[in-house]
Design an enzyme around this catalytic site. Structure first.
Site, PDB file in Angstrom:
ATOM      1  N   CYS A  16       0.856  -1.168   0.000  1.00 37.28           N
ATOM      2  CA  CYS A  16       0.000   0.000   0.000  1.00 37.28           C
ATOM      3  C   CYS A  16       0.896   1.222   0.000  1.00 37.28           C
ATOM      4  CB  CYS A  16      -0.910   0.038   1.242  1.00 37.28           C
ATOM      5  SG  CYS A  16      -2.073  -1.333   1.363  1.00 37.28           S
ATOM      6  N   GLY A  42      -0.646   0.453  -4.941  1.00 34.63           N
ATOM      7  CA  GLY A  42      -1.977  -0.081  -4.684  1.00 34.63           C
ATOM      8  C   GLY A  42      -2.985   0.516  -5.628  1.00 34.63           C
ATOM      9  N   ASN A 117       0.446   1.049   5.982  1.00 34.84           N
ATOM     10  CA  ASN A 117       1.133   0.225   4.987  1.00 34.84           C
ATOM     11  C   ASN A 117       1.815  -0.913   5.736  1.00 34.84           C
ATOM     12  OD1 ASN A 117       4.222   0.608   3.122  1.00 34.84           O
ATOM     13  ND2 ASN A 117       2.613  -0.892   2.833  1.00 34.84           N
ATOM     14  N   GLY A 118       1.461  -2.136   5.409  1.00 33.40           N
ATOM     15  CA  GLY A 118       2.071  -3.282   6.084  1.00 33.40           C
ATOM     16  C   GLY A 118       1.045  -4.349   6.406  1.00 33.40           C
ATOM     17  N   TYR A 258      11.779  -4.429  -6.655  1.00 29.90           N
ATOM     18  CA  TYR A 258      10.579  -4.292  -7.465  1.00 29.90           C
ATOM     19  C   TYR A 258       9.603  -3.222  -6.991  1.00 29.90           C
ATOM     20  CZ  TYR A 258       6.018  -5.507  -9.508  1.00 29.90           C
ATOM     21  OH  TYR A 258       4.805  -5.453 -10.135  1.00 29.90           O
TER      22      TYR A 258
END
Length: 486
Positions: A16, A42, A117-118, A258
Protein backbone atom coordinates in the site's frame (compact mmCIF):
# COMPACT_ATOMS: atom_id res chain seq x y z
CA UNK A 1 -17.27 -10.48 -17.37
CA UNK A 2 -14.69 -8.31 -15.57
CA UNK A 3 -11.87 -10.35 -14.07
CA UNK A 4 -8.46 -9.78 -12.65
CA UNK A 5 -5.74 -9.63 -15.27
CA UNK A 6 -4.11 -13.08 -15.08
CA UNK A 7 -0.73 -11.64 -16.05
CA UNK A 8 -0.71 -9.18 -13.15
CA UNK A 9 -1.42 -11.90 -10.59
CA UNK A 10 1.91 -13.54 -11.46
CA UNK A 11 3.69 -10.69 -9.67
CA UNK A 12 4.20 -10.05 -6.00
CA UNK A 13 1.51 -7.47 -5.38
CA UNK A 14 2.50 -4.03 -4.21
CA UNK A 15 1.55 -3.42 -0.60
CA UNK A 16 0.00 0.00 0.00
CA UNK A 17 1.06 3.62 -0.15
CA UNK A 18 0.51 6.34 2.47
CA UNK A 19 0.92 10.11 2.33
CA UNK A 20 0.28 12.82 4.90
CA UNK A 21 0.47 16.62 5.15
CA UNK A 22 0.47 18.61 8.38
CA UNK A 23 0.20 22.38 8.28
CA UNK A 24 -0.28 22.97 4.57
CA UNK A 25 -2.85 25.02 2.68
CA UNK A 26 -5.25 22.82 0.69
CA UNK A 27 -3.65 19.78 2.32
CA UNK A 28 -6.04 17.33 0.67
CA UNK A 29 -5.06 18.54 -2.82
CA UNK A 30 -1.40 17.93 -1.97
CA UNK A 31 -2.26 14.48 -0.65
CA UNK A 32 -4.15 13.64 -3.85
CA UNK A 33 -1.07 14.53 -5.91
CA UNK A 34 1.16 12.49 -3.59
CA UNK A 35 -1.13 9.49 -3.92
CA UNK A 36 -0.91 9.76 -7.71
CA UNK A 37 2.85 9.25 -7.37
CA UNK A 38 2.27 6.23 -5.12
CA UNK A 39 -0.43 4.64 -7.28
CA UNK A 40 1.92 1.77 -8.20
CA UNK A 41 1.76 0.60 -4.57
CA UNK A 42 -1.98 -0.08 -4.68
CA UNK A 43 -4.62 0.15 -7.39
CA UNK A 44 -7.75 -1.26 -5.77
CA UNK A 45 -8.89 1.73 -3.75
CA UNK A 46 -7.92 5.15 -2.43
CA UNK A 47 -8.98 7.42 0.40
CA UNK A 48 -8.22 10.79 1.98
CA UNK A 49 -9.13 12.14 5.43
CA UNK A 50 -8.68 15.81 6.34
CA UNK A 51 -9.03 17.86 9.53
CA UNK A 52 -10.12 21.51 9.45
CA UNK A 53 -9.40 22.32 13.11
CA UNK A 54 -12.88 21.31 14.22
CA UNK A 55 -14.09 18.35 12.18
CA UNK A 56 -12.71 15.40 10.21
CA UNK A 57 -13.78 14.82 6.61
CA UNK A 58 -13.29 11.62 4.63
CA UNK A 59 -13.71 10.51 1.04
CA UNK A 60 -12.97 6.90 0.12
CA UNK A 61 -13.55 5.13 -3.18
CA UNK A 62 -12.79 1.96 -5.08
CA UNK A 63 -10.41 2.34 -8.01
CA UNK A 64 -7.56 4.71 -8.83
CA UNK A 65 -6.78 8.15 -7.48
CA UNK A 66 -7.52 9.60 -10.93
CA UNK A 67 -11.26 9.74 -11.41
CA UNK A 68 -11.92 9.82 -7.68
CA UNK A 69 -9.79 12.70 -6.40
CA UNK A 70 -9.21 14.90 -9.44
CA UNK A 71 -12.56 16.70 -9.16
CA UNK A 72 -12.80 20.10 -7.47
CA UNK A 73 -15.93 19.21 -5.54
CA UNK A 74 -14.18 16.24 -3.90
CA UNK A 75 -11.20 18.31 -2.77
CA UNK A 76 -13.50 21.12 -1.57
CA UNK A 77 -15.25 18.52 0.58
CA UNK A 78 -11.92 17.76 2.30
CA UNK A 79 -11.00 21.13 3.86
CA UNK A 80 -8.24 21.80 6.35
CA UNK A 81 -4.51 22.23 6.80
CA UNK A 82 -3.90 18.55 7.64
CA UNK A 83 -4.76 15.46 5.64
CA UNK A 84 -3.61 11.91 5.10
CA UNK A 85 -4.29 9.47 2.31
CA UNK A 86 -3.91 5.84 1.31
CA UNK A 87 -3.79 3.75 -1.85
CA UNK A 88 -4.64 0.14 -1.24
CA UNK A 89 -4.00 -3.30 -2.49
CA UNK A 90 -5.63 -5.69 -0.05
CA UNK A 91 -3.35 -8.02 1.90
CA UNK A 92 -5.56 -8.61 4.94
CA UNK A 93 -9.30 -8.12 4.59
CA UNK A 94 -11.69 -8.38 1.68
CA UNK A 95 -11.82 -5.96 -1.23
CA UNK A 96 -14.70 -3.66 -0.26
CA UNK A 97 -15.35 -0.03 0.60
CA UNK A 98 -15.48 -0.71 4.33
CA UNK A 99 -11.79 -1.70 4.24
CA UNK A 100 -10.64 1.34 2.27
CA UNK A 101 -8.35 3.56 4.31
CA UNK A 102 -7.81 5.86 6.11
CA UNK A 103 -9.96 4.17 8.74
CA UNK A 104 -11.69 6.64 11.06
CA UNK A 105 -13.31 6.42 14.49
CA UNK A 106 -14.56 8.77 17.18
CA UNK A 107 -12.70 7.96 20.40
CA UNK A 108 -13.10 9.44 23.86
CA UNK A 109 -10.24 11.81 23.01
CA UNK A 110 -11.81 12.83 19.69
CA UNK A 111 -11.42 11.79 16.07
CA UNK A 112 -8.77 9.22 15.14
CA UNK A 113 -7.81 8.45 11.51
CA UNK A 114 -5.13 5.95 10.51
CA UNK A 115 -3.49 5.01 7.20
CA UNK A 116 -1.42 1.82 7.30
CA UNK A 117 1.13 0.22 4.99
CA UNK A 118 2.07 -3.28 6.08
CA UNK A 119 0.46 -6.24 7.79
CA UNK A 120 -0.12 -7.07 11.45
CA UNK A 121 0.83 -10.71 11.85
CA UNK A 122 -1.10 -11.25 15.10
CA UNK A 123 -4.17 -9.25 14.07
CA UNK A 124 -6.59 -12.19 14.21
CA UNK A 125 -5.52 -13.19 17.72
CA UNK A 126 -5.77 -9.60 18.97
CA UNK A 127 -9.11 -9.16 17.19
CA UNK A 128 -10.60 -12.25 18.85
CA UNK A 129 -9.57 -10.98 22.28
CA UNK A 130 -10.96 -7.51 21.60
CA UNK A 131 -14.29 -8.96 20.44
CA UNK A 132 -14.40 -11.14 23.56
CA UNK A 133 -14.01 -7.96 25.62
CA UNK A 134 -16.86 -6.24 23.76
CA UNK A 135 -15.28 -4.43 20.81
CA UNK A 136 -17.42 -4.17 17.69
CA UNK A 137 -15.49 -4.14 14.40
CA UNK A 138 -16.70 -2.33 11.29
CA UNK A 139 -14.18 -3.78 8.82
CA UNK A 140 -12.19 -6.94 8.18
CA UNK A 141 -8.92 -4.99 7.91
CA UNK A 142 -6.07 -5.78 10.28
CA UNK A 143 -5.57 -2.02 10.69
CA UNK A 144 -8.75 -1.67 12.73
CA UNK A 145 -7.24 -3.54 15.67
CA UNK A 146 -4.97 -0.53 16.23
CA UNK A 147 -7.99 1.74 16.69
CA UNK A 148 -9.60 -0.63 19.20
CA UNK A 149 -6.36 -1.10 21.14
CA UNK A 150 -6.03 2.69 21.44
CA UNK A 151 -9.69 3.04 22.44
CA UNK A 152 -9.47 0.40 25.19
CA UNK A 153 -6.03 1.32 26.56
CA UNK A 154 -5.93 2.25 30.25
CA UNK A 155 -3.19 4.85 29.74
CA UNK A 156 -4.09 8.50 30.23
CA UNK A 157 -2.66 10.43 27.26
CA UNK A 158 -3.43 9.69 23.63
CA UNK A 159 0.27 9.26 22.85
CA UNK A 160 0.67 6.70 25.64
CA UNK A 161 -2.48 4.90 24.48
CA UNK A 162 -1.06 4.74 20.96
CA UNK A 163 2.32 3.43 22.14
CA UNK A 164 0.50 0.87 24.30
CA UNK A 165 -1.37 -0.30 21.19
CA UNK A 166 1.81 -0.58 19.12
CA UNK A 167 3.46 -2.72 21.79
CA UNK A 168 0.65 -5.27 21.50
CA UNK A 169 0.94 -5.85 17.76
CA UNK A 170 3.45 -7.81 15.70
CA UNK A 171 4.53 -7.64 12.08
CA UNK A 172 5.16 -4.72 9.77
CA UNK A 173 3.67 -1.26 9.74
CA UNK A 174 4.24 2.27 8.62
CA UNK A 175 1.45 4.46 9.96
CA UNK A 176 0.17 7.99 9.54
CA UNK A 177 -2.30 8.91 12.27
CA UNK A 178 -4.39 12.08 12.53
CA UNK A 179 -5.94 13.28 15.79
CA UNK A 180 -7.16 16.68 17.06
CA UNK A 181 -3.74 17.03 18.72
CA UNK A 182 -1.76 16.65 15.48
CA UNK A 183 -0.25 14.05 13.17
CA UNK A 184 1.83 11.00 14.11
CA UNK A 185 4.03 9.05 11.68
CA UNK A 186 5.77 5.86 12.75
CA UNK A 187 7.45 2.64 11.61
CA UNK A 188 7.60 -0.80 13.17
CA UNK A 189 10.71 -1.58 15.29
CA UNK A 190 12.40 -3.38 12.38
CA UNK A 191 11.50 -0.77 9.79
CA UNK A 192 10.18 -3.43 7.43
CA UNK A 193 7.91 -1.00 5.62
CA UNK A 194 9.29 2.35 4.38
CA UNK A 195 8.39 5.88 5.50
CA UNK A 196 10.11 9.21 4.79
CA UNK A 197 9.65 12.81 5.93
CA UNK A 198 9.81 15.98 3.86
CA UNK A 199 8.96 19.69 3.94
CA UNK A 200 6.87 21.84 1.61
CA UNK A 201 7.21 25.39 2.86
CA UNK A 202 6.05 25.27 6.46
CA UNK A 203 4.16 22.00 5.95
CA UNK A 204 5.57 18.66 7.15
CA UNK A 205 4.98 15.76 4.77
CA UNK A 206 5.23 11.99 5.22
CA UNK A 207 5.19 9.43 2.40
CA UNK A 208 6.00 5.83 1.58
CA UNK A 209 8.51 6.93 -1.08
CA UNK A 210 10.54 10.02 -1.93
CA UNK A 211 9.10 10.12 -5.46
CA UNK A 212 5.90 11.52 -3.95
CA UNK A 213 7.91 14.51 -2.68
CA UNK A 214 9.22 15.14 -6.19
CA UNK A 215 5.69 15.25 -7.58
CA UNK A 216 4.38 17.80 -5.04
CA UNK A 217 7.57 19.88 -5.03
CA UNK A 218 8.59 19.02 -1.47
CA UNK A 219 12.12 18.62 -0.12
CA UNK A 220 13.25 15.33 1.36
CA UNK A 221 14.33 15.72 5.00
CA UNK A 222 15.08 12.22 6.28
CA UNK A 223 13.89 8.65 6.70
CA UNK A 224 11.75 7.83 9.72
CA UNK A 225 13.88 5.44 11.75
CA UNK A 226 12.71 1.93 12.65
CA UNK A 227 10.64 2.08 15.84
CA UNK A 228 10.45 5.89 15.75
CA UNK A 229 7.32 8.00 16.25
CA UNK A 230 7.41 11.52 14.81
CA UNK A 231 4.74 13.85 16.14
CA UNK A 232 3.79 17.11 14.43
CA UNK A 233 1.59 19.30 16.61
CA UNK A 234 -0.97 21.71 15.23
CA UNK A 235 1.39 24.63 15.85
CA UNK A 236 4.15 22.98 13.81
CA UNK A 237 6.31 21.59 16.61
CA UNK A 238 8.08 18.34 15.66
CA UNK A 239 8.91 15.78 18.34
CA UNK A 240 10.53 12.35 18.08
CA UNK A 241 9.81 9.41 20.39
CA UNK A 242 11.54 6.03 20.44
CA UNK A 243 9.41 3.81 22.69
CA UNK A 244 11.05 0.57 21.52
CA UNK A 245 14.59 1.60 22.48
CA UNK A 246 17.47 0.46 20.29
CA UNK A 247 16.33 -1.64 17.35
CA UNK A 248 18.02 -3.62 14.56
CA UNK A 249 16.65 -2.58 11.18
CA UNK A 250 15.40 -5.22 8.73
CA UNK A 251 13.80 -3.21 5.89
CA UNK A 252 12.14 -5.12 3.06
CA UNK A 253 14.76 -6.01 0.46
CA UNK A 254 12.11 -6.31 -2.25
CA UNK A 255 11.57 -2.55 -2.17
CA UNK A 256 14.92 -2.34 -3.98
CA UNK A 257 14.11 -5.18 -6.38
CA UNK A 258 10.58 -4.29 -7.46
CA UNK A 259 8.14 -2.39 -5.24
CA UNK A 260 9.55 1.13 -5.13
CA UNK A 261 9.54 3.33 -8.20
CA UNK A 262 13.01 3.49 -9.80
CA UNK A 263 13.08 7.27 -9.34
CA UNK A 264 12.77 6.95 -5.56
CA UNK A 265 15.60 7.13 -3.04
CA UNK A 266 15.88 4.54 -0.25
CA UNK A 267 18.36 5.18 2.56
CA UNK A 268 20.28 7.62 0.38
CA UNK A 269 20.55 5.11 -2.48
CA UNK A 270 18.91 5.55 -5.88
CA UNK A 271 16.55 2.65 -6.54
CA UNK A 272 17.38 2.90 -10.24
CA UNK A 273 21.13 2.69 -9.61
CA UNK A 274 20.69 -0.26 -7.23
CA UNK A 275 18.66 -2.16 -9.82
CA UNK A 276 21.33 -1.55 -12.44
CA UNK A 277 23.91 -2.87 -9.94
CA UNK A 278 21.74 -5.95 -9.38
CA UNK A 279 21.69 -6.53 -13.14
CA UNK A 280 25.47 -6.15 -13.35
CA UNK A 281 25.98 -8.63 -10.53
CA UNK A 282 23.55 -11.01 -12.23
CA UNK A 283 25.72 -10.84 -15.37
CA UNK A 284 28.87 -11.58 -13.36
CA UNK A 285 27.30 -14.60 -11.70
CA UNK A 286 25.34 -15.93 -14.68
CA UNK A 287 26.93 -15.03 -18.05
CA UNK A 288 25.62 -16.35 -21.34
CA UNK A 289 26.50 -15.86 -25.01
CA UNK A 290 23.72 -13.97 -26.72
CA UNK A 291 22.95 -11.28 -29.29
CA UNK A 292 20.65 -9.06 -27.22
CA UNK A 293 19.67 -8.34 -23.63
CA UNK A 294 15.92 -7.74 -23.50
CA UNK A 295 13.95 -6.58 -20.43
CA UNK A 296 10.51 -7.85 -19.52
CA UNK A 297 8.85 -4.43 -19.26
CA UNK A 298 8.68 -2.42 -17.23
CA UNK A 299 10.12 -3.85 -14.02
CA UNK A 300 13.05 -5.59 -15.70
CA UNK A 301 14.42 -2.51 -17.49
CA UNK A 302 17.02 -1.13 -15.00
CA UNK A 303 18.42 -4.59 -14.25
CA UNK A 304 18.61 -5.34 -17.98
CA UNK A 305 20.59 -2.13 -18.56
CA UNK A 306 23.02 -3.20 -15.84
CA UNK A 307 23.29 -6.71 -17.27
CA UNK A 308 23.97 -5.33 -20.78
CA UNK A 309 26.60 -2.86 -19.59
CA UNK A 310 28.42 -5.50 -17.56
CA UNK A 311 28.25 -8.24 -20.22
CA UNK A 312 28.83 -6.06 -23.28
CA UNK A 313 25.75 -7.54 -24.95
CA UNK A 314 23.57 -4.85 -26.61
CA UNK A 315 20.40 -3.78 -24.78
CA UNK A 316 17.30 -3.78 -26.97
CA UNK A 317 13.55 -3.48 -26.53
CA UNK A 318 12.45 -6.85 -27.82
CA UNK A 319 9.12 -6.73 -25.99
CA UNK A 320 6.76 -3.81 -26.42
CA UNK A 321 4.30 -3.16 -23.62
CA UNK A 322 0.87 -1.62 -24.03
CA UNK A 323 0.25 0.96 -21.29
CA UNK A 324 -3.50 0.90 -21.82
CA UNK A 325 -4.17 -2.44 -20.14
CA UNK A 326 -5.01 -2.03 -16.48
CA UNK A 327 -5.67 -4.39 -13.62
CA UNK A 328 -8.88 -5.60 -15.22
CA UNK A 329 -10.01 -6.21 -18.74
CA UNK A 330 -12.93 -7.82 -20.56
CA UNK A 331 -12.38 -11.38 -21.71
CA UNK A 332 -14.94 -12.35 -24.36
CA UNK A 333 -14.50 -16.06 -23.77
CA UNK A 334 -12.21 -18.88 -22.76
CA UNK A 335 -11.11 -19.45 -26.36
CA UNK A 336 -9.20 -16.15 -26.45
CA UNK A 337 -7.92 -16.31 -22.89
CA UNK A 338 -4.51 -17.55 -24.07
CA UNK A 339 -4.18 -14.48 -26.29
CA UNK A 340 -4.43 -12.14 -23.31
CA UNK A 341 -0.69 -11.81 -22.80
CA UNK A 342 -0.43 -10.01 -26.15
CA UNK A 343 -2.78 -7.34 -24.88
CA UNK A 344 -0.04 -6.30 -22.50
CA UNK A 345 3.20 -7.55 -24.12
CA UNK A 346 4.06 -8.15 -27.75
CA UNK A 347 7.28 -9.37 -29.33
CA UNK A 348 9.34 -7.07 -31.55
CA UNK A 349 9.64 -9.74 -34.24
CA UNK A 350 11.82 -7.76 -36.65
CA UNK A 351 14.46 -7.46 -33.92
CA UNK A 352 14.55 -10.89 -32.32
CA UNK A 353 13.93 -13.26 -35.22
CA UNK A 354 16.91 -15.61 -35.51
CA UNK A 355 18.65 -14.06 -32.49
CA UNK A 356 19.88 -15.43 -29.18
CA UNK A 357 18.26 -13.36 -26.47
CA UNK A 358 18.61 -12.93 -22.71
CA UNK A 359 15.34 -12.01 -21.00
CA UNK A 360 15.70 -10.06 -17.73
CA UNK A 361 12.88 -9.95 -15.18
CA UNK A 362 12.71 -9.00 -11.53
CA UNK A 363 11.23 -12.26 -10.20
CA UNK A 364 9.36 -15.46 -10.95
CA UNK A 365 6.30 -16.12 -8.79
CA UNK A 366 3.93 -18.70 -10.25
CA UNK A 367 5.88 -18.87 -13.50
CA UNK A 368 2.86 -18.51 -15.78
CA UNK A 369 3.91 -15.16 -17.23
CA UNK A 370 7.51 -16.31 -17.75
CA UNK A 371 6.19 -19.32 -19.62
CA UNK A 372 4.07 -17.13 -21.91
CA UNK A 373 6.86 -14.61 -22.51
CA UNK A 374 9.32 -17.36 -23.47
CA UNK A 375 6.69 -18.90 -25.73
CA UNK A 376 6.12 -15.50 -27.35
CA UNK A 377 9.84 -15.19 -28.08
CA UNK A 378 9.87 -18.66 -29.64
CA UNK A 379 6.88 -17.84 -31.83
CA UNK A 380 8.61 -14.63 -32.95
CA UNK A 381 11.57 -16.70 -34.18
CA UNK A 382 14.17 -16.33 -31.42
CA UNK A 383 16.99 -18.86 -31.91
CA UNK A 384 17.66 -19.18 -28.17
CA UNK A 385 15.84 -17.83 -25.11
CA UNK A 386 17.79 -17.49 -21.88
CA UNK A 387 16.15 -16.09 -18.77
CA UNK A 388 17.95 -14.24 -15.96
CA UNK A 389 16.15 -13.12 -12.80
CA UNK A 390 17.24 -10.10 -10.74
CA UNK A 391 16.32 -11.68 -7.41
CA UNK A 392 16.83 -15.08 -5.78
CA UNK A 393 14.08 -17.71 -6.16
CA UNK A 394 10.90 -16.70 -4.32
CA UNK A 395 10.27 -19.78 -2.19
CA UNK A 396 8.26 -18.37 0.72
CA UNK A 397 5.14 -16.26 1.25
CA UNK A 398 5.28 -12.78 2.74
CA UNK A 399 3.27 -11.96 5.86
CA UNK A 400 4.35 -8.33 6.16
CA UNK A 401 2.03 -6.51 3.79
CA UNK A 402 2.81 -8.05 0.40
CA UNK A 403 0.14 -10.21 -1.16
CA UNK A 404 1.92 -13.36 -2.29
CA UNK A 405 0.40 -16.67 -3.33
CA UNK A 406 0.29 -19.55 -0.89
CA UNK A 407 3.70 -21.15 -0.66
CA UNK A 408 2.48 -24.26 -2.45
CA UNK A 409 1.71 -22.10 -5.52
CA UNK A 410 5.19 -20.56 -5.73
CA UNK A 411 7.10 -22.18 -8.60
CA UNK A 412 10.42 -22.07 -6.71
CA UNK A 413 8.85 -23.92 -3.81
CA UNK A 414 7.63 -26.73 -6.06
CA UNK A 415 10.63 -27.08 -8.40
CA UNK A 416 14.40 -26.69 -8.40
CA UNK A 417 15.95 -24.35 -10.96
CA UNK A 418 16.26 -27.13 -13.54
CA UNK A 419 12.59 -27.94 -13.11
CA UNK A 420 11.67 -24.26 -13.37
CA UNK A 421 13.69 -23.98 -16.58
CA UNK A 422 11.81 -26.91 -18.05
CA UNK A 423 8.48 -25.45 -16.92
CA UNK A 424 9.01 -22.13 -18.70
CA UNK A 425 10.69 -23.84 -21.71
CA UNK A 426 13.81 -21.65 -21.59
CA UNK A 427 17.22 -22.70 -22.93
CA UNK A 428 18.67 -21.65 -19.58
CA UNK A 429 17.47 -20.05 -16.36
CA UNK A 430 19.48 -18.43 -13.59
CA UNK A 431 18.87 -16.19 -10.58
CA UNK A 432 21.11 -13.78 -8.71
CA UNK A 433 22.41 -15.32 -5.49
CA UNK A 434 21.31 -13.98 -2.12
CA UNK A 435 24.86 -12.81 -1.38
CA UNK A 436 25.04 -11.28 -4.85
CA UNK A 437 21.86 -9.32 -4.14
CA UNK A 438 23.34 -8.02 -0.89
CA UNK A 439 26.55 -7.12 -2.71
CA UNK A 440 24.59 -5.06 -5.23
CA UNK A 441 23.05 -3.24 -2.27
CA UNK A 442 26.47 -2.30 -0.97
CA UNK A 443 26.94 -5.06 1.59
CA UNK A 444 29.84 -7.52 1.61
CA UNK A 445 27.36 -10.39 1.94
CA UNK A 446 24.25 -11.41 3.84
CA UNK A 447 24.98 -11.54 7.56
CA UNK A 448 24.43 -15.02 8.97
CA UNK A 449 23.05 -13.61 12.24
CA UNK A 450 20.62 -10.67 12.18
CA UNK A 451 20.72 -10.01 8.41
CA UNK A 452 20.64 -6.44 7.15
CA UNK A 453 17.27 -6.82 5.37
CA UNK A 454 14.03 -8.74 5.59
CA UNK A 455 14.50 -11.34 2.85
CA UNK A 456 12.03 -13.93 4.13
CA UNK A 457 10.45 -14.40 0.68
CA UNK A 458 13.80 -15.80 -0.46
CA UNK A 459 15.22 -17.41 2.69
CA UNK A 460 12.25 -18.19 4.95
CA UNK A 461 14.00 -16.22 7.70
CA UNK A 462 11.07 -14.27 9.15
CA UNK A 463 12.25 -11.50 11.50
CA UNK A 464 9.13 -11.42 13.70
CA UNK A 465 6.65 -13.83 15.20
CA UNK A 466 3.90 -15.05 12.87
CA UNK A 467 1.25 -15.64 15.51
CA UNK A 468 -1.78 -15.89 13.24
CA UNK A 469 0.05 -18.11 10.78
CA UNK A 470 1.32 -20.39 13.55
CA UNK A 471 -2.17 -20.56 15.09
CA UNK A 472 -3.62 -21.50 11.69
CA UNK A 473 -1.07 -24.31 11.29
CA UNK A 474 -1.90 -25.68 14.74
CA UNK A 475 -5.63 -25.46 14.00
CA UNK A 476 -5.23 -27.27 10.68
CA UNK A 477 -3.16 -30.00 12.34
CA UNK A 478 -5.79 -30.39 15.05
CA UNK A 479 -8.59 -30.63 12.47
CA UNK A 480 -6.66 -33.26 10.49
CA UNK A 481 -6.06 -35.26 13.67
CA UNK A 482 -9.76 -35.03 14.57
CA UNK A 483 -10.70 -36.32 11.12
CA UNK A 484 -8.38 -39.30 11.56
CA UNK A 485 -9.86 -40.09 14.99
CA UNK A 486 -13.37 -39.97 13.58
Amino acid sequence: MITTNPFDDDKLREECGIFGVSGGETASAIVALGLHALQHRGQEAAGITSWDGHDFHTHRAMGHVAGNFDRDEVIRGLPGASACGHVRYSTTGETSLRNVQPLYAELNSGGFAVAHNGNISNAMKVRRELIRRGSIFQSTSDTEVIIHLVATSSYRTLLDKFIDALKQIEGAYSLIVMTPEGMIACRDPLGIRPLVMGKLGDAVIFASETVAFDVVGADYVRTIDPGELVIVTNDGEIRSHRPFGETHARPCIFEHVYFSRPDSIIDNSSVYSVRKAIGAQLAIENPVEADYVIPVPDSGVPAAIGYAQQSGIPFELGIIRSHYIGRTFIQPGDKVRHLGVKLKHNANRALIEGKRIVLIDDSIVRGTTSLKIVQMMREAGAAEVHMRIASPPTKHSCFYGVDTPERTKLLAHKLDIGGMQDFIHADSLAFISINGLYKALGEAKRADIRPQYCDACFTGDYPTKLTDQDDAVVTNQFELLAERVV
